[in-house]
Design an enzyme around this catalytic site. Structure first.
Site: not given
Ligand SMILES: NC(=O)c1ccc[n+]([C@@H]2O[C@H](COP(=O)([O-])OP(=O)(O)OC[C@H]3O[C@@H](n4cnc5c(N)ncnc54)[C@H](OP(=O)(O)O)[C@@H]3O)[C@@H](O)[C@H]2O)c1
Length: 436
Positions: A107, A134, A207, A305
């Site tokens: 987002k 979102v 969002k 989540g």
């Molecule tokens: N979590 C939620 O509930 C949620 C909900 C809606 C939207 N989102 C969106 O979904 C996306 C991912 O969220 P997430 O919660 O899954 O994040 P996360 O758990 O922090 O995971 C991020 C992943 O991206 C990898 N990464 C980060 N920077 C990188 C880079 N420069 N090169 C290669 N890999 C990289 C990390 O690698 P490593 O594992 O090796 O560190 C990790 O595997 C974000 O845009 C977030 O805003 C998340």
């Protein structure tokens, strides 16, 4: 055999691993819905040696996710790294320029650079899909873009940040202070170590600006969201709101007002406790849409989540798979092509008429209320009710005022005058009361 959809996944955190798990555990169900099997070709993250609790040995590991943009094996790249700049932005831009479809949950990227990305997607005639960006598992993007395509949207309201909603709910149920509940939320993993993006309203405002562009057909502009977070909400505010029959919610509003102006606000508001949106507690999100033909529709669900967010990503995967031969298939990023999005005329607090909740911390001396009401009168604000909480000769006490319908700009100006009174001991807390 139908040609499979070949995907590359950049980012194997909460969401990325969730997507891999669904594809591994339900390949037949997804293939039936997608009209073709979905194959993960390659994956990428920062640390190749991290134990992620999933088996990724069958997929090629790429040290650089950006390589996916030029990989001819891939039909679609799924960006799940996050961040408005850096690798995520580079990857998405490269894919779109190279004519490769992109799915993202990012987002921040969409809110900060959505317009340029939409233009790139249009000129390369490729989809950029972002259902997960979102409200997590709530299918609000497709609902707005497709389900409500026959409506002029007049307003959108949303509880768009589960962390804030969880904190406000816990504060109400336990009577504890913000800092205390935030600390516990961090320990339970519901809040980040640096919670500012969430509790200061930025994440929810990102969002809202995306929804606003989709709903009104205007160029997205995150800088035009008036944002206030929830750090200043006290246990006393929660108790007073409850006493008055309200809940406090970090509520987004994007609304058409007079002369076609649009206001975008993200701020804590009071909503009736017995309204459907007032009942949305804990980590749940909600989006209420007011369309001219459909009326009011409320969607409620888990806003974050692994499972809910991966569920939304899968809906985009199925969408791309079904339309692989007709890439845009009526799915411009904001519902209409980027070049046709209008420049919005943005409104401000002078456009908002509402009842307001005002909490003052004052020394309980004769005349203080008269001074306060004189300032309100001078700004054409009339008081509906007054509650004094506590009595003390030397400690500040809370006075809670609710107003009749007033202009938000007048209320803000009056409160700035009230803050300067000698007997007023802190910045007044002002919240809009929203009737649904
Ligand atoms: N979590 C939620 O509930 C949620 C909900 C809606 C939207 N989102 C969106 O979904 C996306 C991912 O969220 P997430 O919660 O899954 O994040 P996360 O758990 O922090 O995971 C991020 C992943 O991206 C990898 N990464 C980060 N920077 C990188 C880079 N420069 N090169 C290669 N890999 C990289 C990390 O690698 P490593 O594992 O090796 O560190 C990790 O595997 C974000 O845009 C977030 O805003 C998340």
């Amino acid at each position: 055999m139908t040609k499979p959809l070949r995907v590359g996944i950049a980012g194997l955190g909460n969401v990325g691993c969730g997507v891999v798990k669904i594809l591994q555990q339900y390949p037949d169900m997804i293939a039936a819905r997608a009209g073709r099997p979905v194959e993960i070709v390659c994956v990428s993250a920062r640390d190749a040696n991290k134990d992620r609790g999933i088996d990724i040995s069958a997929y090629e590991w790429l040290d650089s996710p950006e390589r996916m943009a030029g990989d001819p094996r891939l039909d679609v790249v799924i960006e799940l790294m996050g961040g408005a700049e850096g690798t995520a932005r580079n990857l998405v831009e490269r894919c779109l320029k190279a004519g490769k479809p992109v799915i993202t949950a990012n987002k921040a990227l969409l809110a900060e650079h959505g317009l340029e990305l939409a233009a790139m997607a249009d000129s390369s005639v490729v989809p950029l899909l972002y259902e997960a960006a979102v409200a997590g598992g709530i299918p609000i993007i497709k609902t707005l873009r497709e389900g409500f395509a026959g409506n002029q949207i007049n307003a959108i309201y949303g509880i768009l940040n589960g962390t804030c909603n969880y904190i406000l709910t816990e504060m109400r149920e336990t009577g504890r202070a913000f800092d205390d509940v935030l600390k516990e939320a961090q320990q339970k993993g519901y809040a980040e170590a640096d919670p500012s993006f969430d509790v200061d309203g930025i994440d929810a405002a990102h969002k809202l600006s995306i929804l606003s562009a989709l709903a009104f057909g205007v160029k997205p502009d995150f800088s035009k969201v008036d944002i206030q977070g929830i750090r200043h909400i006290t246990a006393d505010d929660i108790a007073c709101a409850t006493q008055l029959g309200y809940r406090i919610k970090l509520l987004g509003m994007a609304r058409r007002v007079a002369d076609g102006r649009i206001v975008q606000r993200m701020e804590p508001c009071l909503v009736p406790e017995h309204s459907p949106i007032g009942a949305v507690d804990g980590v749940y999100n909600a989006v209420l849409i007011e369309g001219n033909f459909v009326g009011s529709s409320l969607l409620v669900g888990r806003g974050a989540g692994e499972g809910p967010t991966a569920s939304a990503v899968l809906s985009d995967i199925v969408d791309v798979a079904r339309h692989l031969d007709k890439p845009l298939a009526g799915r411009p990023v904001y519902g209409i092509p980027a070049l046709e999005l209008e420049d919005a005329v943005w409104g401000g607090p002078e456009d908002i008429l509402a009842h307001f909740y005002i909490r003052l911390s004052v020394l309980d001396k004769p005349g203080v209320l008269a001074d306060v009401t004189a300032i309100l009168r001078d700004h054409k604000i009339s008081v509906e009710s007054v509650i004094q909480r506590g009595r003390s000769p030397d400690q500040p006490v809370s006075i809670i005022l609710s107003t009749h319908e007033s202009r938000q700009s007048d209320v803000v100006a009056a409160c700035s005058g009230i803050a300067d009174l000698d007997l007023v001991r802190a910045e007044p807390t002002v919240m809009r009361i929203v009737q649904f």
